[in-house]
Design an enzyme around this catalytic site. Sequence first.
Site, mmCIF file in Angstrom:
data_model
loop_
_atom_site.group_PDB
_atom_site.id
_atom_site.type_symbol
_atom_site.label_atom_id
_atom_site.label_comp_id
_atom_site.label_asym_id
_atom_site.label_seq_id
_atom_site.Cartn_x
_atom_site.Cartn_y
_atom_site.Cartn_z
ATOM 1 N N ASP A 7 0.773 -1.243 0.032
ATOM 2 C CA ASP A 7 0.111 -0.104 -0.008
ATOM 3 C C ASP A 7 1.157 1.326 -0.072
ATOM 4 O O ASP A 7 2.025 1.068 0.252
ATOM 5 C CB ASP A 7 -1.057 0.030 1.343
ATOM 6 C CG ASP A 7 -2.038 1.175 1.160
ATOM 7 O OD1 ASP A 7 -2.279 1.560 -0.099
ATOM 8 O OD2 ASP A 7 -2.084 2.136 2.193
ATOM 9 N N SER A 8 0.374 2.429 -0.343
ATOM 10 C CA SER A 8 0.880 3.605 -0.130
ATOM 11 C C SER A 8 1.373 3.973 1.170
ATOM 12 O O SER A 8 2.091 4.944 1.387
ATOM 13 C CB SER A 8 0.142 4.706 -1.070
ATOM 14 O OG SER A 8 -1.002 4.985 -0.050
ATOM 15 N N CYS A 70 -4.223 -1.418 -2.352
ATOM 16 C CA CYS A 70 -4.392 0.100 -2.617
ATOM 17 C C CYS A 70 -5.097 0.035 -3.784
ATOM 18 O O CYS A 70 -4.685 -0.381 -5.126
ATOM 19 C CB CYS A 70 -2.755 0.624 -2.729
ATOM 20 S SG CYS A 70 -3.066 2.119 -3.407
ATOM 21 N N GLU A 162 -3.467 9.482 7.621
ATOM 22 C CA GLU A 162 -1.912 9.304 7.718
ATOM 23 C C GLU A 162 -1.506 9.941 8.823
ATOM 24 O O GLU A 162 -0.560 9.721 9.332
ATOM 25 C CB GLU A 162 -1.239 9.332 6.529
ATOM 26 C CG GLU A 162 -1.399 8.384 5.315
ATOM 27 C CD GLU A 162 -0.838 7.131 5.492
ATOM 28 O OE1 GLU A 162 0.394 7.520 5.889
ATOM 29 O OE2 GLU A 162 -1.270 6.019 5.132
ATOM 30 N N CYS A 194 -10.981 2.918 -1.335
ATOM 31 C CA CYS A 194 -9.658 2.901 -0.749
ATOM 32 C C CYS A 194 -9.385 2.236 0.654
ATOM 33 O O CYS A 194 -10.178 2.192 1.415
ATOM 34 C CB CYS A 194 -9.508 4.554 -0.523
ATOM 35 S SG CYS A 194 -8.177 4.932 0.314
ATOM 36 N N HIS A 196 -7.764 2.879 2.992
ATOM 37 C CA HIS A 196 -7.980 3.680 4.255
ATOM 38 C C HIS A 196 -9.226 3.875 4.637
ATOM 39 O O HIS A 196 -9.260 4.008 5.888
ATOM 40 C CB HIS A 196 -7.100 5.157 3.854
ATOM 41 C CG HIS A 196 -5.581 5.267 3.842
ATOM 42 N ND1 HIS A 196 -4.974 4.702 2.739
ATOM 43 C CD2 HIS A 196 -4.746 5.656 4.555
ATOM 44 C CE1 HIS A 196 -3.879 5.003 2.631
ATOM 45 N NE2 HIS A 196 -3.626 5.547 3.927
HETATM 46 N N1 DGL Z 1 -5.081 3.324 0.296
HETATM 47 C C1 DGL Z 1 -4.879 3.725 -0.978
HETATM 48 C C2 DGL Z 1 -6.288 3.240 -1.644
HETATM 49 O O1 DGL Z 1 -6.727 2.380 -1.540
HETATM 50 C C3 DGL Z 1 -4.273 4.770 -1.376
HETATM 51 C C4 DGL Z 1 -4.403 6.363 -0.827
HETATM 52 C C5 DGL Z 1 -3.418 7.253 -1.292
HETATM 53 O O2 DGL Z 1 -2.404 6.969 -1.041
HETATM 54 O O3 DGL Z 1 -3.982 8.244 -1.760
HETATM 55 O O4 DGL Z 1 -6.432 3.961 -2.610
#
Ligand code: DGL
Length: 270
Positions: A7-8, A70, A162, A194, A196
């Site tokens: 993931d990012s 992600c 974050e 997403c 997150h």
């Molecule tokens: N958790 C990520 C997603 O599912 C990344 C969000 C990001 O880095 O902007 O899109």
Amino acid sequence: MAVGVFDSGLGGLTVLSALEKRLPDVPFVYFGDNANTPYGVRDADDIFALTCTGVERLWDEGCDLVILACNTASAAALRRMQESWVPEGKRVLGVFVPLIEALTERQWGDNSPPREVAIKHVALFATPATVQSRAFQRELAFRAIGVDVEAQPCGGVVDAIEEGDMILAEALVHSHVAALKRRMPRPDAAVLGCTHYPLMEEAFRAALGPEVAVYSQPDLVAASLEDYLMRHPDMRGADGENAYLTTGDPVAVGHKATWFLRRKIDFRPA
Ligand code: DGL
């Protein structure tokens, strides 16, 4: 050998947690690109380059199979990676397909032609890059007909998560849901597109109201990976401890991860 989870930043931990619960005998290596998060405001070339670097790092850890936990990377980079970059013997899978299979009431891996489904109006909440890619609509169109999708780019939510600012994240969720509802007042289903966002699932549910079915990825991705590993046992890790890598500050990232998942997680430098 282990299964890699990319993931990012911290969001993929919501998926990792469901994977660890469902597949306790499979070793996982997590890679969070916290130094470069968020990806959702980057362009597709940038997301492709960063995702390839992270995936190569997981290959170096012995992960022949990597899950892009992600949506932004899955939406903006996965197709290009699979078509032109992933070598023989390695696999990279995304998180969209399991979600869409669940939404369209399909068995895992069912690639039969698109058909009418019960759900007609879908609200998609995702990062700006995911919304811009239209990857969700494309994958949906392969499987279902007659579904109206209204997408809301949820600027700022990943940054707030974050940074651990959950009050800001919650306020932003309410305003993004209100913005979407002005365009689609009565969705049947909402997709948290997403990884997150499961950390804000309660806020999404509260803002959407009880009549909207909320689809969140972690459990769906875990069920679909279990099915995949049954069909591809060679991709299943043999033994070993779970490991957590980050491009950010391992101590700070470890603190946040521990707080989010309510259990101690130690990161090491990627
Ligand atoms: N958790 C990520 C997603 O599912 C990344 C969000 C990001 O880095 O902007 O899109």
